[in-house]
Motif scaffolding. Structure first.
Motif, PDB file in Angstrom:
ATOM      1  N   PHE A  51       0.827  -1.209   0.000  1.00  0.00           N
ATOM      2  CA  PHE A  51       0.000   0.000   0.000  1.00  0.00           C
ATOM      3  C   PHE A  51       0.859   1.256   0.000  1.00  0.00           C
ATOM      4  CE2 PHE A  51       1.458  -0.322   4.244  1.00  0.00           C
ATOM      5  CZ  PHE A  51       1.354   0.935   4.817  1.00  0.00           C
ATOM      6  N   ASP A  52       0.235   2.373  -0.373  1.00  0.00           N
ATOM      7  CA  ASP A  52       0.789   3.709  -0.198  1.00  0.00           C
ATOM      8  C   ASP A  52      -0.125   4.561   0.677  1.00  0.00           C
ATOM      9  OD1 ASP A  52       3.096   3.512  -2.069  1.00  0.00           O
ATOM     10  OD2 ASP A  52       1.499   3.215  -3.548  1.00  0.00           O
ATOM     11  N   LEU A  53      -1.437   4.314   0.561  1.00  0.00           N
ATOM     12  CA  LEU A  53      -2.410   5.096   1.312  1.00  0.00           C
ATOM     13  C   LEU A  53      -3.536   4.175   1.760  1.00  0.00           C
ATOM     14  CD1 LEU A  53      -3.517   7.933   2.199  1.00  0.00           C
ATOM     15  CD2 LEU A  53      -4.716   7.985  -0.006  1.00  0.00           C
ATOM     16  N   VAL A  54      -3.914   4.298   3.051  1.00  0.00           N
ATOM     17  CA  VAL A  54      -5.066   3.574   3.592  1.00  0.00           C
ATOM     18  C   VAL A  54      -6.161   4.591   3.889  1.00  0.00           C
ATOM     19  CG1 VAL A  54      -5.945   2.071   5.407  1.00  0.00           C
ATOM     20  CG2 VAL A  54      -3.576   1.810   4.615  1.00  0.00           C
ATOM     21  N   VAL A  55      -7.365   4.332   3.393  1.00  0.00           N
ATOM     22  CA  VAL A  55      -8.500   5.227   3.614  1.00  0.00           C
ATOM     23  C   VAL A  55      -9.569   4.474   4.398  1.00  0.00           C
ATOM     24  CG1 VAL A  55     -10.200   6.755   2.559  1.00  0.00           C
ATOM     25  CG2 VAL A  55      -8.008   6.350   1.409  1.00  0.00           C
ATOM     26  N   SER A  56     -10.076   5.085   5.465  1.00  0.00           N
ATOM     27  CA  SER A  56     -11.106   4.473   6.299  1.00  0.00           C
ATOM     28  C   SER A  56     -12.248   5.461   6.513  1.00  0.00           C
ATOM     29  CB  SER A  56     -10.536   4.072   7.667  1.00  0.00           C
ATOM     30  OG  SER A  56      -9.506   3.131   7.554  1.00  0.00           O
ATOM     31  N   GLY A  57     -13.401   4.919   6.887  1.00  0.00           N
ATOM     32  CA  GLY A  57     -14.490   5.761   7.341  1.00  0.00           C
ATOM     33  C   GLY A  57     -14.190   6.266   8.744  1.00  0.00           C
ATOM     34  N   MET A  58     -14.973   7.223   9.223  1.00  0.00           N
ATOM     35  CA  MET A  58     -14.721   7.812  10.536  1.00  0.00           C
ATOM     36  C   MET A  58     -15.055   6.846  11.672  1.00  0.00           C
ATOM     37  SD  MET A  58     -17.945  10.474  10.562  1.00  0.00           S
ATOM     38  CE  MET A  58     -17.690  11.041  12.236  1.00  0.00           C
ATOM     39  N   ALA A  59     -15.932   5.872  11.424  1.00  0.00           N
ATOM     40  CA  ALA A  59     -16.324   4.869  12.411  1.00  0.00           C
ATOM     41  C   ALA A  59     -17.198   3.856  11.695  1.00  0.00           C
ATOM     42  CB  ALA A  59     -17.088   5.502  13.578  1.00  0.00           C
ATOM     43  N   SER A  60     -17.442   2.729  12.342  1.00  0.00           N
ATOM     44  CA  SER A  60     -18.409   1.773  11.816  1.00  0.00           C
ATOM     45  C   SER A  60     -19.771   2.111  12.401  1.00  0.00           C
ATOM     46  CB  SER A  60     -18.016   0.338  12.184  1.00  0.00           C
ATOM     47  OG  SER A  60     -18.049   0.157  13.588  1.00  0.00           O
ATOM     48  N   THR A  61     -20.837   1.729  11.710  1.00  0.00           N
ATOM     49  CA  THR A  61     -22.172   2.072  12.193  1.00  0.00           C
ATOM     50  C   THR A  61     -22.694   1.072  13.216  1.00  0.00           C
ATOM     51  OG1 THR A  61     -23.116   0.944  10.264  1.00  0.00           O
ATOM     52  CG2 THR A  61     -22.831   3.333  10.116  1.00  0.00           C
ATOM     53  N   ASP A  62     -21.926   0.022  13.518  1.00  0.00           N
ATOM     54  CA  ASP A  62     -22.354  -0.884  14.584  1.00  0.00           C
ATOM     55  C   ASP A  62     -21.583  -0.604  15.880  1.00  0.00           C
ATOM     56  OD1 ASP A  62     -19.985  -1.845  13.524  1.00  0.00           O
ATOM     57  OD2 ASP A  62     -20.609  -3.941  13.480  1.00  0.00           O
ATOM     58  N   GLY A  63     -20.261  -0.645  15.834  1.00  0.00           N
ATOM     59  CA  GLY A  63     -19.474  -0.370  17.037  1.00  0.00           C
ATOM     60  C   GLY A  63     -19.340   1.110  17.350  1.00  0.00           C
ATOM     61  N   THR A  64     -19.273   1.947  16.315  1.00  0.00           N
ATOM     62  CA  THR A  64     -19.170   3.419  16.403  1.00  0.00           C
ATOM     63  C   THR A  64     -18.038   3.887  17.311  1.00  0.00           C
ATOM     64  OG1 THR A  64     -20.784   3.626  18.230  1.00  0.00           O
ATOM     65  CG2 THR A  64     -21.656   3.661  15.986  1.00  0.00           C
ATOM     66  N   MET A  65     -16.947   3.134  17.412  1.00  0.00           N
ATOM     67  CA  MET A  65     -15.835   3.534  18.285  1.00  0.00           C
ATOM     68  C   MET A  65     -14.947   4.594  17.637  1.00  0.00           C
ATOM     69  SD  MET A  65     -14.709  -0.043  20.109  1.00  0.00           S
ATOM     70  CE  MET A  65     -13.580   0.828  21.203  1.00  0.00           C
ATOM     71  N   GLY A  66     -14.675   4.441  16.347  1.00  0.00           N
ATOM     72  CA  GLY A  66     -13.875   5.437  15.636  1.00  0.00           C
ATOM     73  C   GLY A  66     -12.396   5.409  15.951  1.00  0.00           C
ATOM     74  N   VAL A  67     -11.895   4.310  16.536  1.00  0.00           N
ATOM     75  CA  VAL A  67     -10.488   4.263  16.946  1.00  0.00           C
ATOM     76  C   VAL A  67      -9.614   3.435  16.013  1.00  0.00           C
ATOM     77  CG1 VAL A  67     -11.083   4.609  19.373  1.00  0.00           C
ATOM     78  CG2 VAL A  67     -10.889   2.281  18.479  1.00  0.00           C
ATOM     79  N   VAL A  68     -10.221   2.625  15.151  1.00  0.00           N
ATOM     80  CA  VAL A  68      -9.431   1.694  14.343  1.00  0.00           C
ATOM     81  C   VAL A  68      -8.435   2.399  13.419  1.00  0.00           C
ATOM     82  CG1 VAL A  68      -9.555  -0.052  12.513  1.00  0.00           C
ATOM     83  CG2 VAL A  68     -11.038  -0.230  14.512  1.00  0.00           C
ATOM     84  N   PRO A  69      -8.780   3.504  12.733  1.00  0.00           N
ATOM     85  CA  PRO A  69      -7.784   4.159  11.883  1.00  0.00           C
ATOM     86  C   PRO A  69      -6.524   4.570  12.651  1.00  0.00           C
ATOM     87  CG  PRO A  69      -9.962   4.962  11.333  1.00  0.00           C
ATOM     88  CD  PRO A  69     -10.118   4.124  12.571  1.00  0.00           C
ATOM     89  N   ALA A  70      -6.698   5.112  13.861  1.00  0.00           N
ATOM     90  CA  ALA A  70      -5.538   5.515  14.659  1.00  0.00           C
ATOM     91  C   ALA A  70      -4.736   4.304  15.113  1.00  0.00           C
ATOM     92  CB  ALA A  70      -5.993   6.329  15.868  1.00  0.00           C
ATOM     93  N   LEU A  71      -5.422   3.242  15.541  1.00  0.00           N
ATOM     94  CA  LEU A  71      -4.731   2.016  15.955  1.00  0.00           C
ATOM     95  C   LEU A  71      -3.973   1.411  14.782  1.00  0.00           C
ATOM     96  CD1 LEU A  71      -7.561   0.347  18.093  1.00  0.00           C
ATOM     97  CD2 LEU A  71      -5.424   1.328  18.964  1.00  0.00           C
ATOM     98  N   LEU A  72      -4.578   1.455  13.600  1.00  0.00           N
ATOM     99  CA  LEU A  72      -3.937   0.909  12.406  1.00  0.00           C
ATOM    100  C   LEU A  72      -2.674   1.683  12.064  1.00  0.00           C
ATOM    101  CD1 LEU A  72      -3.937  -0.970   9.981  1.00  0.00           C
ATOM    102  CD2 LEU A  72      -5.583   0.537   8.857  1.00  0.00           C
TER     103      LEU A  72
END
Length: 261
Positions: A113-134
């Motif tokens: 990869f060169d760039l990873v794009v994610s949504g701001m959160a999932s609509t079930d868990g709605t935590m919004g932390v996975v992009p930062a953890l990744l």
């Protein structure tokens, strides 16, 4: 050199359905229809716009989940993504956000990869932390909660809006970005896109392919757990106040009894 974009997407229970927990206190995904998380559609859209502007780019959609999760990939592929990657393993069941970030990081590195794009959160868990953890696991910069995003050469730039104003952010590739639902309306798959998606490749990976031990993920490896869940009480008929000269007093008494005033 071709720009390699990976979009992380999630297959989630339909928010309009009767969502509930299973016996092991994980989300019961069999009792309700699933679909591509709406917030991830914005991520797919922005990845496609970046690819179109760049001219020489490849968009790969990546998901983690059971067999049904492939439906989320097909939706993203019908929007215009080039290929998919599906991480599917029985031992993944019950994985929390931290474990999910490990699986995604390994899959992203495996794919290239060169760039990873994610949504701001999932609509079930709605935590919004996975992009930062990744981003932390990949040891690369992160630009999160962007309303605008673009790539110029080896630099990714974006705008983050908040109540106090806007911030202009940039980072060198490789990087992780997440986009909000204000980044631009997601395109609707055309009939041609839907038919083309059926022929696009979807690579299947499991934990062995990613060199992940089963104990690192799933319910066993989760750092968080749901101990108890109580179903929402059924809706009951409301109170009707008929105004026959005392309506105001009755309404005030009702509001006071409910501690609204």
């Amino acid at each position: 050199m071709s720009l390699r974009i990976i979009v992380t997407v999630k297959h989630v229970p339909d928010a309009t359905g009767n969502r509930q927990f299973a016996e092991d206190n994980t989300t019961d995904r069999d009792s309700v229809d699933g679909l591509l998380s709406e917030l991830d559609e914005y991520a797919v859209e922005q990845a496609l716009r970046i690819a179109e502007a760049h001219g020489d780019a490849e968009v790969t959609v990546l998901t983690v989940g059971p067999d049904e999760a492939k439906d989320a990939l097909r939706k993203a592929l019908s929007m215009g993504a080039d290929k998919g990657v599906h991480v599917n393993d029985d031992d993944i069941h019950g994985t929390d956000a931290i474990g999910t970030s490990l699986i995604l990081a390994k899959a992203v590195e495996h794919t290239g990869f060169d760039l990873v794009v994610s949504g701001m959160a999932s609509t079930d868990g709605t935590m919004g932390v996975v992009p930062a953890l990744l981003a932390e696991r990949l040891d690369i910069p992160q630009l999160t909660l962007l309303s605008e995003v673009a790539v110029d050469g080896t630099t990714v730039r974006g705008r983050r809006d908040n109540d106090a104003g806007s911030e202009q952010l940039e980072a060198q590739l490789p990087a992780v970005v997440s986009v909000t639902d204000q980044s631009g309306e997601a395109r609707y798959p055309s009939f041609k896109g839907i038919m083309a998606a059926k022929k696009k490749s979807v690579a299947e990976l499991d934990l062995d392919d990613l060199d992940i031990e089963a104990e690192e993920v799933g319910l066993t490896g989760s750092w968080t757990a749901v101990d108890q869940a109580t179903a929402r009480p059924a809706r009951v008929a409301g109170t009707i106040v008929k105004d026959e000269g005392e309506g105001g007093r009755q309404l005030a008494e009702f509001l006071a009894a409910q501690k609204f005033i």
